[in-house]
Design an enzyme around this catalytic site. Structure first.
Site, PDB file in Angstrom:
ATOM      1  CD  GLU A  82      38.717  47.140  27.391  1.00 32.24           C
ATOM      2  OE1 GLU A  82      38.118  47.072  26.309  1.00 32.24           O
ATOM      3  OE2 GLU A  82      39.954  47.110  27.486  1.00 32.24           O
ATOM      4  CE1 TYR A 142      46.087  47.101  24.696  1.00 35.95           C
ATOM      5  CE2 TYR A 142      44.149  47.798  25.912  1.00 35.95           C
ATOM      6  CZ  TYR A 142      45.014  46.797  25.508  1.00 35.95           C
ATOM      7  OH  TYR A 142      44.813  45.505  25.909  1.00 35.95           O
ATOM      8  CG  HIS A 159      37.008  40.111  27.991  1.00 40.99           C
ATOM      9  ND1 HIS A 159      38.175  40.465  28.627  1.00 40.99           N
ATOM     10  CD2 HIS A 159      37.101  40.636  26.757  1.00 40.99           C
ATOM     11  CE1 HIS A 159      38.940  41.170  27.803  1.00 40.99           C
ATOM     12  NE2 HIS A 159      38.303  41.283  26.649  1.00 40.99           N
ATOM     13  CG  ASN A 184      41.985  46.876  30.384  1.00 43.89           C
ATOM     14  OD1 ASN A 184      42.571  46.472  31.387  1.00 43.89           O
ATOM     15  ND2 ASN A 184      40.993  46.210  29.824  1.00 43.89           N
ATOM     16  NE  ARG A 209      41.595  41.406  33.478  1.00 44.46           N
ATOM     17  CZ  ARG A 209      41.213  42.016  32.363  1.00 44.46           C
ATOM     18  NH1 ARG A 209      42.077  42.280  31.402  1.00 44.46           N
ATOM     19  NH2 ARG A 209      39.960  42.387  32.206  1.00 44.46           N
ATOM     20  CD  GLU A 250      42.674  44.057  28.301  1.00 44.96           C
ATOM     21  OE1 GLU A 250      42.766  44.725  27.242  1.00 44.96           O
ATOM     22  OE2 GLU A 250      41.669  43.401  28.597  1.00 44.96           O
TER      23      GLU A 250
HETATM   24  O1  IFM Z   1      41.803  42.673  22.624  1.00 50.16           O
HETATM   25  C1  IFM Z   1      41.273  43.710  23.395  1.00 50.16           C
HETATM   26  C2  IFM Z   1      40.738  43.174  24.703  1.00 50.16           C
HETATM   27  O2  IFM Z   1      39.768  42.199  24.504  1.00 50.16           O
HETATM   28  C3  IFM Z   1      40.127  44.282  25.509  1.00 50.16           C
HETATM   29  N1  IFM Z   1      41.021  45.410  25.623  1.00 50.16           N
HETATM   30  C4  IFM Z   1      41.653  45.898  24.432  1.00 50.16           C
HETATM   31  C5  IFM Z   1      42.321  44.745  23.691  1.00 50.16           C
HETATM   32  C6  IFM Z   1      43.006  45.265  22.419  1.00 50.16           C
HETATM   33  O3  IFM Z   1      42.075  45.856  21.576  1.00 50.16           O
END
Ligand code: IFM
Length: 450
Positions: free
Chosen positions: A175, A303, A129, A301, A85, A355
């Site tokens: 995002e 985290y 992005h 994504n 990606r 992600e």
């Molecule tokens: O590095 C970023 C990415 O560009 C977008 N998603 C979160 C990642 C970590 O912060």
């Protein structure tokens, strides 16, 4: 159990065609900020402001990926991934955001796509992005202006025409919450504005541009898979207090429901529209329908979860829990919860985890990087996805963030997310232990997937 047996057992929990991949983005790795006719982006300009990037750096060189394309493609292939990606730097293709095309910029992405296909890796292309051509910000107010949505759709059509013979998967935005909220309300990302009214308008125009781009891509390439990528966190109130619960509902409204409702149900959540009052976006009557185009996939994504504390929007941590170097809570089980909740609340298209990964402090010792914390993070999240799949959620892919250590936006180069370590002084790359684990996992499951 032998390591390879346990890796195979984990792989067997995923469907056969599952897209195992690794992810990056243009501004974070390419460098070559003004090479071969590339125009400046809002991030090139934002980095020049004093104090906005933690270590005072910028994306001028980054990982120099633009000049190291072939060897970086070899590194991707060495992982054994099926998918990569990446994003297109819009100002490399249209230096001022106008219709004039920079052939050298297009050539770079032609070589990137061809290089992936030669290595049997499927390209997953993201159109936006965050690196908007700076001229669109200066002359047209960027995402605050409806005009940019139409410009973006033209750009999307161009890329679909030129690369869509070899690329099937098109993500419009990465995002959009970050574009709108961090870029236009909190001002900590480009373009650095601090105005909620503008932020909600920008968010609406990003979503509108997604819908327009989806239509444009499909008219250029009827077989394209079109989707969007959202950063979603499940939200939990920090305590039983009504104030924390109000904050939790609001965080969920802004981060999750604002985007999910608009994209999948053609409406913005009523409680958030009411909360915004005069700051709610101005819309044309047909916008809701345009935004809610059918999606071939939805990228997520993930985290960390949010622990809502009254007065602290989008709080990514809490006391006494393991955190990454970003200060984000490590909570793989919450990813399962998020996926189950989305599946329950929405009529979903197939999902991709576009992600997932973690920043930890890395040290090179004897030429290697023993990042057990990152390895464990990745493995635990892969397990969390397997659980969601077993519970019936249709997840079709997983992309580790990130291929390389890179420019982590307002944190500059101080945070490392890569499964390859980058020595920025020499541009050397070292496969970390986490990357080696991912490679072994993919090798162990190769026969299962091919
Ligand atoms: O590095 C970023 C990415 O560009 C977008 N998603 C979160 C990642 C970590 O912060």
């Amino acid at each position: 159990m032998h390591e390879s047996d346990s890796l195979r057992a984990l792989g067997a929990r995923f469907p056969l065609q599952f897209a195992w991949g690794v992810a990056s983005s243009a501004f974070q790795i390419e460098g070559a900020a003004s090479a071969d006719g590339k125009g400046p982006s809002i991030w090139d300009e934002f980095c020049r402001r004093r104090g906005v990037i933690a270590d005072g750096t910028d994306g001028t060189i980054a990982c120099d990926h633009y000049h190291r394309l072939e060897s970086d493609l070899d590194l991707i292939a060495a992982l054994g991934v099926r998918a990569y990606r990446f994003s297109i730097a819009w100002p490399r293709i249209q230096p001022t955001g106008s219709t004039a095309i920079n052939a050298a910029g297009l050539d770079f992405y032609n070589r990137l796509v061809d290089g992936l296909l030669q290595r049997n890796i499927e390209p997953y292309l993201t159109l936006y992005h965050w690196d908007l051509p700076a001229a669109l910000q200066h002359n047209h107010n960027g995402w605050a202006d409806r005009h940019t949505a139409f410009r973006f759709a033209q750009f999307a059509a161009l890329i679909a025409e030129r690369l869509g013979d070899r690329v099937r998967s098109f993500t419009t935005h990465n995002e959009p919450w970050v574009t709108a909220t961090l870029g236009h309300e909190l001002g900590i990302f480009a373009p650095g504005l601090k105005d909620r009214r503008i932020a909600t308008q920008a968010s609406h125009h990003c979503l509108l541009s997604h819908g327009l781009a989806a239509q444009a891509i499909r008219s250029a390439r009827s077989n394209a898979d079109v989707g969007i990528v959202l950063n979603l966190s499940p939200v939990y109130a920090a305590s039983d207090s009504p104030e924390d619960h109000v904050q939790a509902r609001r965080d969920d409204g802004f981060l999750v429901r604002w985007y999910m409702d608009a994209l999948l149900e053609g409406t913005y959540p009523a409680d958030i529209i009411e909360f915004l009052g005069a700051d709610a976006p101005v819309m044309e009557p047909e916008d809701a329908r345009l935004i809610a185009q059918p999606l071939d996939f939805l990228g997520i994504n993930y985290y960390y979860p949010i622990t809502a504390v009254a007065g602290v929007p989008f709080n990514p941590t809490r006391r006494g829990v393991p955190v990454t170097d970003m200060g984000w809570e490590v909570a793989p089980g919450r990813l399962t919860d998020l996926l189950l909740r989305l599946d329950r609340d929405y009529d979903l298209p197939p999902l991709m985890i576009t992600e997932n990964g973690a920043a930890f402090r890395d040290a090179v010792v004897d030429g290697g990087v023993e990042d057990e914390d990152r390895r464990a993070y990745i493995e635990s999240h892969v397990r969390a996805i397997a659980t969601a799949i077993e519970e019936g959620v249709d997840v079709r892919g997983y992309f580790v963030w990130s291929l390389l250590d890179n420019f982590e936006w307002a944190s500059g180069y101080s945070k490392r997310f890569g499964i390859y370590y980058v020595d920025y002084a020499t541009q050397g790359r070292i496969l970390k232990r986490s990357g080696e684990w991912y490679r072994k996992f993919l090798v162990a499951n190769d026969s299962h997937y091919r």
